[in-house]
Design a protein around this motif. Structure first.
Motif, PDB file in Angstrom:
ATOM      1  N   ILE A  91      66.321   0.018 -21.473  1.00  0.00           N
ATOM      2  CA  ILE A  91      65.084   0.606 -22.020  1.00  0.00           C
ATOM      3  C   ILE A  91      64.545  -0.265 -23.147  1.00  0.00           C
ATOM      4  CG2 ILE A  91      64.130   2.581 -23.274  1.00  0.00           C
ATOM      5  CD1 ILE A  91      64.606   3.137 -20.288  1.00  0.00           C
ATOM      6  N   TYR A  92      65.418  -0.724 -24.032  1.00  0.00           N
ATOM      7  CA  TYR A  92      64.972  -1.552 -25.151  1.00  0.00           C
ATOM      8  C   TYR A  92      64.437  -2.901 -24.680  1.00  0.00           C
ATOM      9  CZ  TYR A  92      67.266   1.828 -28.239  1.00  0.00           C
ATOM     10  OH  TYR A  92      67.635   2.965 -28.908  1.00  0.00           O
ATOM     11  N   ASP A  93      64.929  -3.362 -23.527  1.00  0.00           N
ATOM     12  CA  ASP A  93      64.425  -4.616 -22.966  1.00  0.00           C
ATOM     13  C   ASP A  93      63.128  -4.414 -22.188  1.00  0.00           C
ATOM     14  OD1 ASP A  93      66.560  -5.979 -24.029  1.00  0.00           O
ATOM     15  OD2 ASP A  93      67.713  -6.045 -22.166  1.00  0.00           O
ATOM     16  N   GLY A  94      62.635  -3.182 -22.170  1.00  0.00           N
ATOM     17  CA  GLY A  94      61.363  -2.900 -21.510  1.00  0.00           C
ATOM     18  C   GLY A  94      61.471  -2.594 -20.033  1.00  0.00           C
ATOM     19  N   ARG A  95      62.686  -2.437 -19.562  1.00  0.00           N
ATOM     20  CA  ARG A  95      62.864  -2.106 -18.139  1.00  0.00           C
ATOM     21  C   ARG A  95      62.915  -0.596 -17.986  1.00  0.00           C
ATOM     22  NH1 ARG A  95      68.217  -4.522 -16.989  1.00  0.00           N
ATOM     23  NH2 ARG A  95      68.396  -4.706 -19.235  1.00  0.00           N
ATOM     24  N   PHE A 109      72.474   9.917 -23.355  1.00  0.00           N
ATOM     25  CA  PHE A 109      71.524   8.827 -23.606  1.00  0.00           C
ATOM     26  C   PHE A 109      70.485   9.243 -24.652  1.00  0.00           C
ATOM     27  CE2 PHE A 109      67.242   7.285 -22.829  1.00  0.00           C
ATOM     28  CZ  PHE A 109      67.398   5.928 -23.026  1.00  0.00           C
ATOM     29  N   LEU A 110      69.891  10.418 -24.486  1.00  0.00           N
ATOM     30  CA  LEU A 110      68.848  10.875 -25.421  1.00  0.00           C
ATOM     31  C   LEU A 110      69.392  11.041 -26.830  1.00  0.00           C
ATOM     32  CD1 LEU A 110      66.964  13.448 -23.163  1.00  0.00           C
ATOM     33  CD2 LEU A 110      66.091  11.242 -23.971  1.00  0.00           C
ATOM     34  N   LEU A 111      70.614  11.531 -26.948  1.00  0.00           N
ATOM     35  CA  LEU A 111      71.219  11.649 -28.283  1.00  0.00           C
ATOM     36  C   LEU A 111      71.403  10.276 -28.916  1.00  0.00           C
ATOM     37  CD1 LEU A 111      73.915  14.409 -27.756  1.00  0.00           C
ATOM     38  CD2 LEU A 111      71.894  14.558 -29.229  1.00  0.00           C
ATOM     39  N   ALA A 112      71.923   9.327 -28.140  1.00  0.00           N
ATOM     40  CA  ALA A 112      72.137   7.968 -28.669  1.00  0.00           C
ATOM     41  C   ALA A 112      70.808   7.351 -29.085  1.00  0.00           C
ATOM     42  CB  ALA A 112      72.831   7.095 -27.626  1.00  0.00           C
ATOM     43  N   GLU A 113      69.814   7.501 -28.247  1.00  0.00           N
ATOM     44  CA  GLU A 113      68.507   6.919 -28.553  1.00  0.00           C
ATOM     45  C   GLU A 113      67.889   7.591 -29.778  1.00  0.00           C
ATOM     46  OE1 GLU A 113      64.833   5.458 -28.979  1.00  0.00           O
ATOM     47  OE2 GLU A 113      65.002   7.586 -28.472  1.00  0.00           O
ATOM     48  N   HIS A 114      68.078   8.900 -29.903  1.00  0.00           N
ATOM     49  CA  HIS A 114      67.564   9.634 -31.071  1.00  0.00           C
ATOM     50  C   HIS A 114      68.218   9.112 -32.356  1.00  0.00           C
ATOM     51  CE1 HIS A 114      65.774  13.022 -33.177  1.00  0.00           C
ATOM     52  NE2 HIS A 114      66.959  13.315 -33.674  1.00  0.00           N
ATOM     53  N   ILE A 115      69.525   8.919 -32.308  1.00  0.00           N
ATOM     54  CA  ILE A 115      70.247   8.397 -33.474  1.00  0.00           C
ATOM     55  C   ILE A 115      69.759   6.987 -33.797  1.00  0.00           C
ATOM     56  CG2 ILE A 115      72.516   7.578 -34.253  1.00  0.00           C
ATOM     57  CD1 ILE A 115      73.692  10.071 -32.796  1.00  0.00           C
ATOM     58  N   ASN A 116      69.612   6.156 -32.780  1.00  0.00           N
ATOM     59  CA  ASN A 116      69.121   4.791 -33.008  1.00  0.00           C
ATOM     60  C   ASN A 116      67.733   4.800 -33.629  1.00  0.00           C
ATOM     61  OD1 ASN A 116      71.476   3.814 -31.906  1.00  0.00           O
ATOM     62  ND2 ASN A 116      70.548   3.164 -29.980  1.00  0.00           N
ATOM     63  N   ASP A 140      66.725   3.518 -37.286  1.00  0.00           N
ATOM     64  CA  ASP A 140      65.960   2.281 -37.100  1.00  0.00           C
ATOM     65  C   ASP A 140      66.893   1.112 -36.787  1.00  0.00           C
ATOM     66  OD1 ASP A 140      63.541   0.914 -36.857  1.00  0.00           O
ATOM     67  OD2 ASP A 140      63.590   0.247 -38.952  1.00  0.00           O
ATOM     68  N   ASP A 141      67.878   1.385 -35.912  1.00  0.00           N
ATOM     69  CA  ASP A 141      68.882   0.391 -35.540  1.00  0.00           C
ATOM     70  C   ASP A 141      69.260   0.646 -34.083  1.00  0.00           C
ATOM     71  OD1 ASP A 141      71.235  -1.051 -35.064  1.00  0.00           O
ATOM     72  OD2 ASP A 141      72.128  -0.537 -37.003  1.00  0.00           O
ATOM     73  N   ARG A 142      68.869  -0.257 -33.197  1.00  0.00           N
ATOM     74  CA  ARG A 142      69.069  -0.075 -31.755  1.00  0.00           C
ATOM     75  C   ARG A 142      70.532  -0.038 -31.325  1.00  0.00           C
ATOM     76  NH1 ARG A 142      64.528  -3.582 -28.555  1.00  0.00           N
ATOM     77  NH2 ARG A 142      62.772  -2.269 -29.152  1.00  0.00           N
ATOM     78  N   ASP A 143      71.428  -0.444 -32.171  1.00  0.00           N
ATOM     79  CA  ASP A 143      72.854  -0.462 -31.827  1.00  0.00           C
ATOM     80  C   ASP A 143      73.676   0.532 -32.628  1.00  0.00           C
ATOM     81  OD1 ASP A 143      72.656  -2.565 -29.905  1.00  0.00           O
ATOM     82  OD2 ASP A 143      72.459  -3.988 -31.561  1.00  0.00           O
ATOM     83  N   PHE A 144      73.021   1.343 -33.448  1.00  0.00           N
ATOM     84  CA  PHE A 144      73.756   2.217 -34.356  1.00  0.00           C
ATOM     85  C   PHE A 144      74.666   3.191 -33.609  1.00  0.00           C
ATOM     86  CE2 PHE A 144      74.644   5.715 -37.176  1.00  0.00           C
ATOM     87  CZ  PHE A 144      74.889   5.089 -38.379  1.00  0.00           C
ATOM     88  N   ALA A 145      74.141   3.873 -32.598  1.00  0.00           N
ATOM     89  CA  ALA A 145      74.930   4.890 -31.890  1.00  0.00           C
ATOM     90  C   ALA A 145      76.142   4.264 -31.207  1.00  0.00           C
ATOM     91  CB  ALA A 145      74.061   5.638 -30.883  1.00  0.00           C
ATOM     92  N   THR A 146      75.950   3.122 -30.580  1.00  0.00           N
ATOM     93  CA  THR A 146      77.064   2.443 -29.928  1.00  0.00           C
ATOM     94  C   THR A 146      78.086   2.001 -30.964  1.00  0.00           C
ATOM     95  OG1 THR A 146      75.654   1.694 -28.122  1.00  0.00           O
ATOM     96  CG2 THR A 146      77.697   0.466 -28.484  1.00  0.00           C
ATOM     97  N   ARG A 147      77.617   1.444 -32.061  1.00  0.00           N
ATOM     98  CA  ARG A 147      78.514   0.998 -33.129  1.00  0.00           C
ATOM     99  C   ARG A 147      79.266   2.190 -33.740  1.00  0.00           C
ATOM    100  NH1 ARG A 147      74.915  -1.858 -35.254  1.00  0.00           N
ATOM    101  NH2 ARG A 147      74.387  -0.563 -37.029  1.00  0.00           N
TER     102      ARG A 147
END
Length: 178
Positions: A29-33, A148-155, A159-166
């Motif tokens: 999603i972040y890569d625009g796909r 996915f939606l929770l991770a994206e919401h946290i990111n 304001d950090d696209r990798d925060f949830a994964t980290r």
């Protein structure tokens, strides 16, 4: 008095595999796909086809553990701002899920909202769900969409696209050290 849905009684499942699935969706999603890369889709399909019943249960439990951990982080963040996580998170998630009828059929939304409420109140989403029987095939995409939606919401709020994964990888690293 301890609840039968207390997280201490819940299997963690395969959190690493569940995180890999969610992280790959986030990156796409972040890569625009908007559509999954056919090669990536084939790899995911091969991976899921290779799962036996035990591995599939572990993946489901891992996704529920992600939901629990994400909601726990959101609950702490909300409490820091005198907000209620259920009031702050659940309505917007239900509204978002309603806009995703291909991934989240309307009949799955109450279950996914229930998972969020269970996790938001400190209960294990997987044990909460097991009270109502086995997972259905129709709930697999909605479960993935919920994590996915929770991770994206946290990111988004950090304001950090990798925060949830980290957040999860650091928690797994700490658990390995203990």
């Amino acid at each position: 008095m301890s609840s039968p849905c207390d997280p201490q009684h819940a299997p963690a499942g395969d959190v690493g595999a569940a995180l890999m699935v969610i992280d790959s969706r986030l990156k796409a999603i972040y890569d625009g796909r908007t559509e999954t890369d056919p090669e990536q889709r084939q790899l995911i399909d091969q991976f899921t086809a290779s799962l036996g019943p035990r591995e599939a249960r572990d993946l489901l439990d891992g996704a529920c553990t992600l939901i629990f951990m994400f909601m726990k982080w959101l609950r702490m963040a909300c409490e820091d701002h005198d907000k209620d996580v259920i009031e702050y998170v659940v309505p917007s998630f239900v509204a978002t899920m309603r806009m995703m009828p291909k991934s989240v059929p309307p009949e799955a939304i109450p279950t996914m909202a229930g998972l969020l409420v269970a996790a938001g109140t400190g209960l294990s989403p997987s044990l909460w769900r097991r009270q109502y029987g086995d997972w259905t095939r129709e709930e697999m995409n909605p479960l993935e969409a919920t994590a996915f939606l929770l991770a994206e919401h946290i990111n988004r709020i950090t304001d950090d696209r990798d925060f949830a994964t980290r957040l999860i990888t650091e928690a797994l690293s700490r658990a390995d050290q203990d």
